[in-house]
Scaffold this motif. Structure first.
Motif, short mmCIF file in Angstrom:
data_model
loop_
_atom_site.label_atom_id
_atom_site.label_comp_id
_atom_site.label_asym_id
_atom_site.label_seq_id
_atom_site.Cartn_x
_atom_site.Cartn_y
_atom_site.Cartn_z
N PRO A 124 0.69 -1.15 0.18
CA PRO A 124 0.20 0.21 0.00
C PRO A 124 0.82 1.61 0.08
O PRO A 124 0.49 2.65 -0.47
CB PRO A 124 -1.15 0.57 0.81
CG PRO A 124 0.02 -1.15 2.35
CD PRO A 124 0.78 -1.70 1.33
N LYS B 253 -7.36 -6.71 -3.85
CA LYS B 253 -6.34 -5.74 -2.85
C LYS B 253 -6.95 -4.09 -3.89
O LYS B 253 -6.41 -3.49 -4.54
CB LYS B 253 -5.41 -5.60 -2.47
CG LYS B 253 -5.17 -6.71 -1.81
CD LYS B 253 -5.18 -6.49 -0.78
CE LYS B 253 -4.88 -5.67 0.46
NZ LYS B 253 -5.25 -5.92 1.35
N ASN C 292 -8.29 -1.61 -2.74
CA ASN C 292 -7.62 -0.08 -2.36
C ASN C 292 -6.71 -0.15 -2.47
O ASN C 292 -5.69 0.93 -2.22
CB ASN C 292 -8.57 -0.17 -1.25
CG ASN C 292 -9.21 0.18 -0.23
OD1 ASN C 292 -10.34 0.02 -1.34
ND2 ASN C 292 -9.79 -0.67 1.06
N TRP C 293 -5.87 -0.96 -2.82
CA TRP C 293 -3.94 -1.14 -3.20
C TRP C 293 -3.87 -0.46 -5.04
O TRP C 293 -2.79 -0.06 -4.98
CB TRP C 293 -3.29 -1.88 -2.71
CG TRP C 293 -3.19 -2.22 -1.03
CD1 TRP C 293 -4.04 -1.46 -0.01
CD2 TRP C 293 -2.42 -2.71 -0.61
NE1 TRP C 293 -3.65 -1.82 1.39
CE2 TRP C 293 -2.96 -2.36 1.13
CE3 TRP C 293 -2.37 -4.25 -0.47
CZ2 TRP C 293 -2.35 -3.29 2.08
CZ3 TRP C 293 -1.27 -4.77 0.23
CH2 TRP C 293 -1.62 -4.34 1.25
N ASP D 170 -3.99 0.34 -8.55
CA ASP D 170 -4.65 1.27 -9.70
C ASP D 170 -5.11 0.82 -10.74
O ASP D 170 -5.92 0.93 -12.13
CB ASP D 170 -3.48 2.67 -9.74
CG ASP D 170 -3.85 3.62 -8.18
OD1 ASP D 170 -4.48 3.92 -7.90
OD2 ASP D 170 -2.30 3.46 -7.88
N ARG E 123 -4.39 5.50 -6.08
CA ARG E 123 -4.74 5.07 -4.28
C ARG E 123 -4.09 5.72 -3.26
O ARG E 123 -5.06 5.73 -1.76
CB ARG E 123 -5.18 3.84 -3.85
CG ARG E 123 -5.55 3.16 -5.81
CD ARG E 123 -7.36 3.33 -5.50
NE ARG E 123 -8.26 2.24 -6.03
CZ ARG E 123 -8.82 2.45 -7.43
NH1 ARG E 123 -8.21 3.88 -7.42
NH2 ARG E 123 -9.53 1.13 -7.66
N ASN E 124 -2.72 5.21 -3.70
CA ASN E 124 -2.37 5.73 -2.09
C ASN E 124 -2.55 7.21 -1.48
O ASN E 124 -2.53 7.85 -0.82
CB ASN E 124 -0.82 6.12 -2.60
CG ASN E 124 0.10 7.25 -3.23
OD1 ASN E 124 -0.45 7.44 -3.87
ND2 ASN E 124 0.58 7.93 -2.69
N TYR F 211 -6.00 7.33 0.28
CA TYR F 211 -6.25 6.39 0.93
C TYR F 211 -4.95 7.27 2.44
O TYR F 211 -4.63 6.68 3.88
CB TYR F 211 -6.06 5.19 1.07
CG TYR F 211 -7.52 4.67 0.74
CD1 TYR F 211 -8.05 4.20 1.26
CD2 TYR F 211 -7.31 3.83 -0.81
CE1 TYR F 211 -9.61 3.73 0.71
CE2 TYR F 211 -8.40 3.60 -1.64
CZ TYR F 211 -9.54 3.40 -0.93
OH TYR F 211 -10.63 3.55 -1.53
#
Length: 496
Positions: free
Chosen positions: A420, A440, A442-443, A445, A478-479, A482
């Motif tokens: 992440p 994943k 949320n990690w 792209d 994403r980074n 979040y």
């Protein structure tokens, strides 16, 4: 499913194929017109022998040796660390054998960025807080938190980048820290920067300014907390000035030759060099064809594939610089009595990577076929134009910070196992396999694993390039969504 591929041979010369699923002993599968009956279970991403490989003979993948057979390996057997050994040993004497590849035709591409007074272009309009020393880390974080509530919506955000360096360091070790922090202060993604000092540290402002050089007084402000009665209020007053200045900045269309993009892989698996890294290589070539700038680092992950890069040097001087880069990093290992080729990591091995040659051949795919235009030392700032190699280790946090400090506005980070982490600049995560992208979301792209399901290489390369232009024009990664934003400084010296 009818017609589904279970084994992939990358190059016609390869003696191994890669399993596209977890396969069981006794199964028979087709690969390139031949059938292979498996003697062993083959985990997802691992290799199977396509022919008998006698002990001592090279194991071939990507069309190059990735090591040699430690014992006789029979067709259908699992090929991995239990029966393969590296071919690498010691320091190599290199010869320049220039090789060129057809260049991509130039593209008329552009993005919407922030043109700074010095002519550089940012893809974000943020305000950064850069501590000179770890002692003021919490002060920087308190300022970041308060600024987030006071100045919401006035710029792309106020961010503090904390670290544990800046004092009790000596010589070149201290200078590396100063050069890295100076590179971040000069970064065009930051419309304004507050340099936050304690006051008594080795890297005090008088010393740091010698490395930083001339700075725009409107853009870069300084605060010594030991000299301030209330460093939080004084810091917020400075940040208000910087945010006001940033709020006046507007995006404007600029040509793609203003792109400066870094490439990194972390938590790799056996598909990284086949999918995600290969797509990065295609995008690397496209950006260079537009007149843009690209950077590769992770020098230890060039070992075993370095001659591919050396022979693409634009001239003998650059070739000599690459030789010094490679042998210099080998010297770093030997100074500490460590094995030069102690790689890949446990996670890499679990993902199917057996030797450093295999890892490096996959890693250097990110360089595409572009000529190597230059070599940078750790903490150096890139001169725009072409593919550059940047001195530094493979550690994910250190190398991404290194790329950002060298001037990269965006980093493409490929991974087969997931990570992440994000650095100060947009850190685009590309999964080498679709399982990771699914597990994943949320990690990740961009799902480069689609190549394994029949995706068109040219089409996905164009899609990735267009995605980068969107990120450069403001699309969040994403980074960023979040809050994964960190830096890490490379250490090589004593602590007092």
């Amino acid at each position: 499913m009818s017609g589904r591929k279970f084994l992939l041979r990358i190059n016609d010369a390869d003696s191994v194929a890669v399993a596209l699923d977890s396969l069981s002993a006794g199964e028979t599968h087709e690969v390139c017109g031949d059938s292979v009956t498996l003697s062993d279970d083959i985990p997802f991403g691992h290799k199977v022998a396509l022919r008998d490989i006698p002990a001592g003979s090279d194991v071939i993948k990507y069309g190059y040796p990735i090591g040699h057979a430690a014992f006789d390996i029979r067709k259908g057997q699992h090929v991995h660390t239990h029966n393969v050994r590296t071919n690498l040993a010691g320091v190599v004497k290199y010869t320049y054998n220039p090789r060129t590849y057809p260049l991509f035709p130039a593209r008329n591409a552009s993005f919407d960025g922030y043109l700074r007074p010095d002519g550089s272009v940012g893809v974000r309009n943020e305000v950064w807080i850069i501590p000179t020393v770890g002692c003021v880390n919490n002060t920087a974080k308190l300022l970041e938190k308060e600024a987030a509530s006071r100045f919401t919506g006035m710029c792309d955000g106020v961010y503090a980048f904390t670290h544990n360096m800046g004092c009790s360091q000596l010589g070149d070790d201290m200078l590396r820290t100063q050069k890295l922090l100076a590179g971040l202060v000069r970064h065009p993604n930051a419309a304004g920067v507050l340099v936050l000092s304690l006051g008594c540290e080795n890297n005090n402002l008088d010393e740091f300014k010698k490395v930083l050089g001339d700075a725009d007084d409107n853009r870069v402000k300084f605060l010594v907390t030991q000299d301030s009665r209330d460093e939080i209020e004084d810091g917020l007053s400075i940040l208000e000035q910087l945010v006001d200045m940033a709020s006046a900045q507007k995006r404007q269309t600029v040509p793609a030759n203003k792109l400066i993009t870094g490439f990194k892989c972390g938590g790799s698996d056996a598909f990284s060099g086949i999918t995600a890294n290969a797509l990065c290589g295609r995008v690397n070539d496209i950006i260079v064809s537009c007149g843009g700038t690209t950077m590769l680092t992770e020098v230890p992950e060039m070992f075993g594939a370095e001659t591919i890069l050396m022979n693409r040097a634009v001239n003998e001087g650059v070739f000599d610089d690459i030789v010094r880069l490679i042998n210099g990093f080998k010297g770093y290992f030997t100074r500490y009595n460590q094995e030069i080729y102690e790689n890949p990591s446990p996670g890499n091995k679990k993902g199917g990577i057996t030797t450093l040659e295999e890892k490096s051949l996959g890693c250097t795919q990110k360089g595409g076929q572009a000529p190597v235009a230059g070599v940078l030392d750790y903490g150096d700032r890139v001169v725009p134009g072409g593919l550059n190699l940047l001195n530094g280790p493979g550690n994910d946090q250190v190398s991404c910070t290194n790329l950002a400090a060298a001037g990269c506005q965006i980093i493409l980070f490929t991974t087969g196992r997931g990570n992440p982490f994000g650095c100060p600049v947009p850190t685009v995560k590309l999964s080498s396999n679709s399982r990771l992208a699914h597990n994943k979301p949320n990690w990740i792209d961009f799902d480069a694993g689609r190549l394994l399901d029949g995706g068109d290489f040219d089409g996905l390369g164009d899609e990735l390039f267009n995605y980068i232009l969107e990120v450069a024009s403001g699309r969040l990664t994403r980074n960023e969504m979040y809050g994964y934003r960190e830096i890490s400084v490379f250490r090589d010296g004593v602590i007092l």
